[in-house]
Motif scaffolding. Structure first.
Motif, PDB file in Angstrom:
ATOM      1  N   ALA A  31       4.311   0.398 -11.903  1.00 50.77           N
ATOM      2  CA  ALA A  31       5.638   0.520 -12.524  1.00 50.77           C
ATOM      3  C   ALA A  31       6.434   1.635 -11.859  1.00 50.77           C
ATOM      4  O   ALA A  31       7.617   1.465 -11.543  1.00 50.77           O
ATOM      5  N   ALA A  32       5.797   2.763 -11.618  1.00 44.86           N
ATOM      6  CA  ALA A  32       6.483   3.878 -10.957  1.00 44.86           C
ATOM      7  C   ALA A  32       6.834   3.517  -9.515  1.00 44.86           C
ATOM      8  O   ALA A  32       7.924   3.832  -9.037  1.00 44.86           O
ATOM      9  N   ALA A  33       5.930   2.830  -8.843  1.00 40.87           N
ATOM     10  CA  ALA A  33       6.144   2.470  -7.439  1.00 40.87           C
ATOM     11  C   ALA A  33       7.311   1.523  -7.254  1.00 40.87           C
ATOM     12  O   ALA A  33       7.997   1.568  -6.238  1.00 40.87           O
ATOM     13  N   THR A  34       7.544   0.674  -8.249  1.00 44.04           N
ATOM     14  CA  THR A  34       8.590  -0.337  -8.126  1.00 44.04           C
ATOM     15  C   THR A  34       9.844   0.015  -8.920  1.00 44.04           C
ATOM     16  O   THR A  34      10.733  -0.815  -9.074  1.00 44.04           O
ATOM     17  N   GLY A  35       9.896   1.235  -9.433  1.00 44.43           N
ATOM     18  CA  GLY A  35      11.084   1.674 -10.163  1.00 44.43           C
ATOM     19  C   GLY A  35      11.203   1.097 -11.557  1.00 44.43           C
ATOM     20  O   GLY A  35      12.303   0.989 -12.084  1.00 44.43           O
ATOM     21  N   ASP A  61       0.833  -1.202   0.000  1.00 45.81           N
ATOM     22  CA  ASP A  61       0.000   0.000   0.000  1.00 45.81           C
ATOM     23  C   ASP A  61       0.868   1.253   0.000  1.00 45.81           C
ATOM     24  O   ASP A  61       0.560   2.225  -0.698  1.00 45.81           O
ATOM     25  N   ASP A  62       1.957   1.228   0.754  1.00 44.74           N
ATOM     26  CA  ASP A  62       2.898   2.373   0.742  1.00 44.74           C
ATOM     27  C   ASP A  62       3.496   2.554  -0.650  1.00 44.74           C
ATOM     28  O   ASP A  62       3.622   3.684  -1.139  1.00 44.74           O
ATOM     29  N   LEU A  63       3.873   1.455  -1.288  1.00 46.58           N
ATOM     30  CA  LEU A  63       4.432   1.536  -2.644  1.00 46.58           C
ATOM     31  C   LEU A  63       3.407   2.102  -3.627  1.00 46.58           C
ATOM     32  O   LEU A  63       3.736   2.958  -4.455  1.00 46.58           O
ATOM     33  N   VAL A  64       2.172   1.625  -3.544  1.00 44.08           N
ATOM     34  CA  VAL A  64       1.128   2.128  -4.442  1.00 44.08           C
ATOM     35  C   VAL A  64       0.910   3.618  -4.200  1.00 44.08           C
ATOM     36  O   VAL A  64       0.770   4.399  -5.161  1.00 44.08           O
ATOM     37  N   GLY A  65       0.911   4.034  -2.946  1.00 41.51           N
ATOM     38  CA  GLY A  65       0.793   5.467  -2.638  1.00 41.51           C
ATOM     39  C   GLY A  65       1.921   6.274  -3.256  1.00 41.51           C
ATOM     40  O   GLY A  65       1.698   7.358  -3.810  1.00 41.51           O
ATOM     41  N   ASP A  66       3.142   5.727  -3.184  1.00 41.96           N
ATOM     42  CA  ASP A  66       4.282   6.396  -3.817  1.00 41.96           C
ATOM     43  C   ASP A  66       4.089   6.484  -5.333  1.00 41.96           C
ATOM     44  O   ASP A  66       4.393   7.513  -5.944  1.00 41.96           O
ATOM     45  N   CYS A 116       3.308  -6.706 -16.701  1.00 41.88           N
ATOM     46  CA  CYS A 116       3.420  -5.459 -17.467  1.00 41.88           C
ATOM     47  C   CYS A 116       4.029  -4.337 -16.636  1.00 41.88           C
ATOM     48  O   CYS A 116       4.663  -3.433 -17.174  1.00 41.88           O
ATOM     49  N   SER A 117       3.844  -4.392 -15.334  1.00 39.84           N
ATOM     50  CA  SER A 117       4.336  -3.341 -14.452  1.00 39.84           C
ATOM     51  C   SER A 117       5.794  -3.515 -14.075  1.00 39.84           C
ATOM     52  O   SER A 117       6.543  -2.545 -13.988  1.00 39.84           O
ATOM     53  N   ILE A 118       6.200  -4.756 -13.836  1.00 43.12           N
ATOM     54  CA  ILE A 118       7.518  -5.013 -13.263  1.00 43.12           C
ATOM     55  C   ILE A 118       8.443  -5.785 -14.203  1.00 43.12           C
ATOM     56  O   ILE A 118       9.645  -5.570 -14.203  1.00 43.12           O
ATOM     57  N   PHE A 119       7.874  -6.665 -15.013  1.00 36.08           N
ATOM     58  CA  PHE A 119       8.682  -7.546 -15.855  1.00 36.08           C
ATOM     59  C   PHE A 119       8.521  -7.258 -17.341  1.00 36.08           C
ATOM     60  O   PHE A 119       8.546  -8.160 -18.171  1.00 36.08           O
ATOM     61  N   GLU A 120       8.389  -5.980 -17.673  1.00 39.96           N
ATOM     62  CA  GLU A 120       8.192  -5.566 -19.059  1.00 39.96           C
ATOM     63  C   GLU A 120       9.320  -6.065 -19.968  1.00 39.96           C
ATOM     64  O   GLU A 120       9.066  -6.545 -21.075  1.00 39.96           O
ATOM     65  N   ALA A 121      10.544  -5.984 -19.497  1.00 42.42           N
ATOM     66  CA  ALA A 121      11.683  -6.423 -20.319  1.00 42.42           C
ATOM     67  C   ALA A 121      11.588  -7.914 -20.628  1.00 42.42           C
ATOM     68  O   ALA A 121      11.903  -8.342 -21.741  1.00 42.42           O
ATOM     69  N   ARG A 122      11.148  -8.689 -19.658  1.00 48.50           N
ATOM     70  CA  ARG A 122      11.004 -10.135 -19.891  1.00 48.50           C
ATOM     71  C   ARG A 122       9.911 -10.411 -20.919  1.00 48.50           C
ATOM     72  O   ARG A 122      10.046 -11.303 -21.751  1.00 48.50           O
ATOM     73  N   THR A 139      -2.862  -7.028  -4.773  1.00 43.19           N
ATOM     74  CA  THR A 139      -2.272  -7.816  -5.863  1.00 43.19           C
ATOM     75  C   THR A 139      -0.748  -7.784  -5.776  1.00 43.19           C
ATOM     76  O   THR A 139      -0.093  -8.822  -5.897  1.00 43.19           O
ATOM     77  N   LEU A 140      -0.181  -6.616  -5.559  1.00 40.55           N
ATOM     78  CA  LEU A 140       1.267  -6.494  -5.422  1.00 40.55           C
ATOM     79  C   LEU A 140       1.767  -7.299  -4.216  1.00 40.55           C
ATOM     80  O   LEU A 140       2.765  -8.020  -4.309  1.00 40.55           O
ATOM     81  N   ALA A 141       1.049  -7.218  -3.099  1.00 43.15           N
ATOM     82  CA  ALA A 141       1.446  -7.958  -1.896  1.00 43.15           C
ATOM     83  C   ALA A 141       1.422  -9.465  -2.144  1.00 43.15           C
ATOM     84  O   ALA A 141       2.314 -10.186  -1.681  1.00 43.15           O
ATOM     85  N   ARG A 142       0.429  -9.936  -2.883  1.00 37.27           N
ATOM     86  CA  ARG A 142       0.354 -11.369  -3.170  1.00 37.27           C
ATOM     87  C   ARG A 142       1.586 -11.826  -3.935  1.00 37.27           C
ATOM     88  O   ARG A 142       2.155 -12.871  -3.663  1.00 37.27           O
TER      89      ARG A 142
END
Length: 165
Positions: free
Chosen positions: A122-126, A10-15, A77-83, A35-38
Protein backbone atom coordinates in the motif's frame (compact mmCIF):
# COMPACT_ATOMS: atom_id res chain seq x y z
CA UNK A 1 7.14 -13.10 -16.29
CA UNK A 2 8.92 -10.14 -17.77
CA UNK A 3 12.13 -9.16 -15.98
CA UNK A 4 11.48 -5.41 -16.25
CA UNK A 5 8.15 -5.79 -14.40
CA UNK A 6 9.76 -7.83 -11.63
CA UNK A 7 12.56 -5.26 -11.31
CA UNK A 8 10.05 -2.39 -11.17
CA UNK A 9 7.94 -4.23 -8.61
CA UNK A 10 11.00 -5.04 -6.51
CA UNK A 11 11.95 -1.34 -6.51
CA UNK A 12 8.41 -0.46 -5.39
CA UNK A 13 8.50 -3.05 -2.60
CA UNK A 14 11.86 -1.66 -1.48
CA UNK A 15 10.34 1.82 -1.38
CA UNK A 16 7.40 0.49 0.65
CA UNK A 17 9.76 -1.17 3.12
CA UNK A 18 11.65 2.10 3.57
CA UNK A 19 8.46 4.16 3.87
CA UNK A 20 6.84 1.91 6.45
CA UNK A 21 9.92 0.74 8.32
CA UNK A 22 8.56 -2.81 8.12
CA UNK A 23 11.35 -5.29 7.47
CA UNK A 24 10.18 -8.17 5.28
CA UNK A 25 12.22 -11.35 5.05
CA UNK A 26 13.96 -11.85 1.71
CA UNK A 27 11.39 -14.53 0.91
CA UNK A 28 8.45 -12.20 1.60
CA UNK A 29 10.04 -9.29 -0.24
CA UNK A 30 10.54 -11.38 -3.37
CA UNK A 31 7.09 -12.93 -3.05
CA UNK A 32 5.46 -9.50 -2.75
CA UNK A 33 7.44 -8.20 -5.73
CA UNK A 34 6.56 -11.17 -7.95
CA UNK A 35 2.91 -10.95 -6.94
CA UNK A 36 2.81 -7.21 -7.67
CA UNK A 37 4.57 -7.75 -11.02
CA UNK A 38 2.04 -10.41 -12.01
CA UNK A 39 -0.81 -7.98 -11.43
CA UNK A 40 0.97 -5.25 -13.38
CA UNK A 41 0.13 -7.24 -16.50
CA UNK A 42 -2.89 -9.36 -15.51
CA UNK A 43 -6.42 -8.24 -14.80
CA UNK A 44 -7.39 -8.48 -11.13
CA UNK A 45 -10.95 -9.46 -10.43
CA UNK A 46 -12.12 -8.49 -6.96
CA UNK A 47 -15.75 -9.21 -7.81
CA UNK A 48 -17.28 -11.92 -5.66
CA UNK A 49 -13.92 -12.52 -3.96
CA UNK A 50 -15.54 -13.77 -0.76
CA UNK A 51 -17.74 -16.24 -2.63
CA UNK A 52 -14.84 -17.46 -4.75
CA UNK A 53 -12.67 -18.13 -1.71
CA UNK A 54 -15.45 -19.85 0.24
CA UNK A 55 -16.22 -21.98 -2.81
CA UNK A 56 -12.55 -22.91 -3.23
CA UNK A 57 -12.30 -23.85 0.45
CA UNK A 58 -15.49 -25.94 0.26
CA UNK A 59 -14.23 -27.86 -2.78
CA UNK A 60 -10.77 -28.24 -1.26
CA UNK A 61 -9.18 -26.51 -4.22
CA UNK A 62 -5.54 -27.13 -5.01
CA UNK A 63 -2.72 -25.07 -3.57
CA UNK A 64 -2.23 -23.02 -6.75
CA UNK A 65 -5.85 -21.85 -6.89
CA UNK A 66 -5.88 -20.96 -3.20
CA UNK A 67 -2.60 -19.08 -3.56
CA UNK A 68 -3.99 -17.14 -6.51
CA UNK A 69 -7.07 -16.15 -4.51
CA UNK A 70 -4.91 -15.13 -1.54
CA UNK A 71 -2.72 -13.07 -3.88
CA UNK A 72 -5.85 -11.37 -5.25
CA UNK A 73 -6.85 -10.49 -1.67
CA UNK A 74 -3.38 -9.11 -0.97
CA UNK A 75 -3.39 -6.88 -4.04
CA UNK A 76 -7.02 -5.85 -3.50
CA UNK A 77 -6.38 -4.94 0.15
CA UNK A 78 -3.21 -3.06 -0.78
CA UNK A 79 -4.33 -1.12 -3.84
CA UNK A 80 -8.10 -1.39 -4.22
CA UNK A 81 -9.23 -0.86 -0.63
CA UNK A 82 -11.82 1.73 -1.65
CA UNK A 83 -13.38 -0.70 -4.12
CA UNK A 84 -13.60 -3.38 -1.44
CA UNK A 85 -15.31 -0.92 0.91
CA UNK A 86 -17.71 0.09 -1.85
CA UNK A 87 -18.62 -3.59 -2.24
CA UNK A 88 -19.69 -3.53 1.41
CA UNK A 89 -16.74 -5.29 3.01
CA UNK A 90 -14.15 -4.21 5.50
CA UNK A 91 -10.42 -4.45 5.10
CA UNK A 92 -10.44 -6.71 8.15
CA UNK A 93 -12.80 -9.13 6.35
CA UNK A 94 -10.75 -9.32 3.15
CA UNK A 95 -7.42 -9.49 4.97
CA UNK A 96 -8.77 -12.40 6.99
CA UNK A 97 -9.88 -14.13 3.79
CA UNK A 98 -6.42 -13.67 2.30
CA UNK A 99 -4.71 -15.01 5.39
CA UNK A 100 -7.05 -18.00 5.47
CA UNK A 101 -6.45 -18.76 1.78
CA UNK A 102 -2.66 -18.54 2.23
CA UNK A 103 -2.91 -20.82 5.25
CA UNK A 104 -5.03 -23.33 3.31
CA UNK A 105 -2.39 -23.23 0.55
CA UNK A 106 0.26 -24.13 3.18
CA UNK A 107 1.93 -20.74 2.86
CA UNK A 108 2.29 -20.05 6.55
CA UNK A 109 4.80 -17.21 6.28
CA UNK A 110 2.55 -15.31 3.86
CA UNK A 111 -0.51 -15.98 6.04
CA UNK A 112 1.08 -14.58 9.19
CA UNK A 113 2.74 -11.70 7.37
CA UNK A 114 -0.28 -10.66 5.29
CA UNK A 115 -0.77 -7.35 7.20
CA UNK A 116 2.92 -6.47 6.80
CA UNK A 117 2.98 -7.24 3.08
CA UNK A 118 -0.26 -5.26 2.70
CA UNK A 119 1.24 -2.24 4.47
CA UNK A 120 4.40 -2.37 2.34
CA UNK A 121 2.49 -2.72 -0.94
CA UNK A 122 0.00 0.00 0.00
CA UNK A 123 2.81 2.41 0.86
CA UNK A 124 4.77 1.45 -2.26
CA UNK A 125 1.84 2.18 -4.55
CA UNK A 126 0.62 5.32 -2.81
CA UNK A 127 -2.42 3.67 -1.24
CA UNK A 128 -1.55 3.98 2.44
CA UNK A 129 -4.63 4.49 4.63
CA UNK A 130 -5.88 8.04 4.61
CA UNK A 131 -8.25 9.42 7.18
CA UNK A 132 -9.23 8.25 10.62
CA UNK A 133 -11.84 5.68 9.54
CA UNK A 134 -9.44 4.05 7.08
CA UNK A 135 -6.62 4.03 9.66
CA UNK A 136 -8.85 2.37 12.25
CA UNK A 137 -10.10 -0.28 9.80
CA UNK A 138 -6.53 -0.94 8.67
CA UNK A 139 -5.31 -1.24 12.26
CA UNK A 140 -8.16 -3.64 13.03
CA UNK A 141 -7.07 -5.77 10.08
CA UNK A 142 -3.68 -6.31 11.74
CA UNK A 143 -1.63 -3.39 10.43
CA UNK A 144 1.06 -2.49 12.92
CA UNK A 145 1.87 0.65 10.93
CA UNK A 146 -1.73 1.94 11.15
CA UNK A 147 -1.90 1.03 14.85
CA UNK A 148 1.36 2.90 15.45
CA UNK A 149 0.10 5.97 13.59
CA UNK A 150 -3.09 5.97 15.65
CA UNK A 151 -1.17 5.43 18.91
CA UNK A 152 0.90 8.55 18.17
CA UNK A 153 -2.41 10.46 18.38
CA UNK A 154 -3.50 8.57 21.50
CA UNK A 155 -6.04 6.36 19.69
CA UNK A 156 -6.35 2.63 20.21
CA UNK A 157 -8.29 0.72 17.52
CA UNK A 158 -10.13 -1.88 19.54
CA UNK A 159 -11.78 -4.67 17.54
CA UNK A 160 -15.26 -3.73 16.43
CA UNK A 161 -18.06 -5.68 18.09
CA UNK A 162 -21.78 -5.46 17.84
CA UNK A 163 -23.75 -5.90 20.98
CA UNK A 164 -27.23 -7.34 20.90
CA UNK A 165 -29.60 -6.14 23.63
Amino acid sequence: MQDHLVAAADDLVGDGIRDTGIPLTDNLRHYAAITLARYMREHLSVDRLTIRIVDAMDRRADQGELRGLADACLIACSIFEARLRHAGGSLRHYAGLGQTAYDAAYMTEQAYSFPHMRDVLAAATGHAPDGLKSLIDTARSGSTKAAQTLAEDGIIAFPAQRFIH
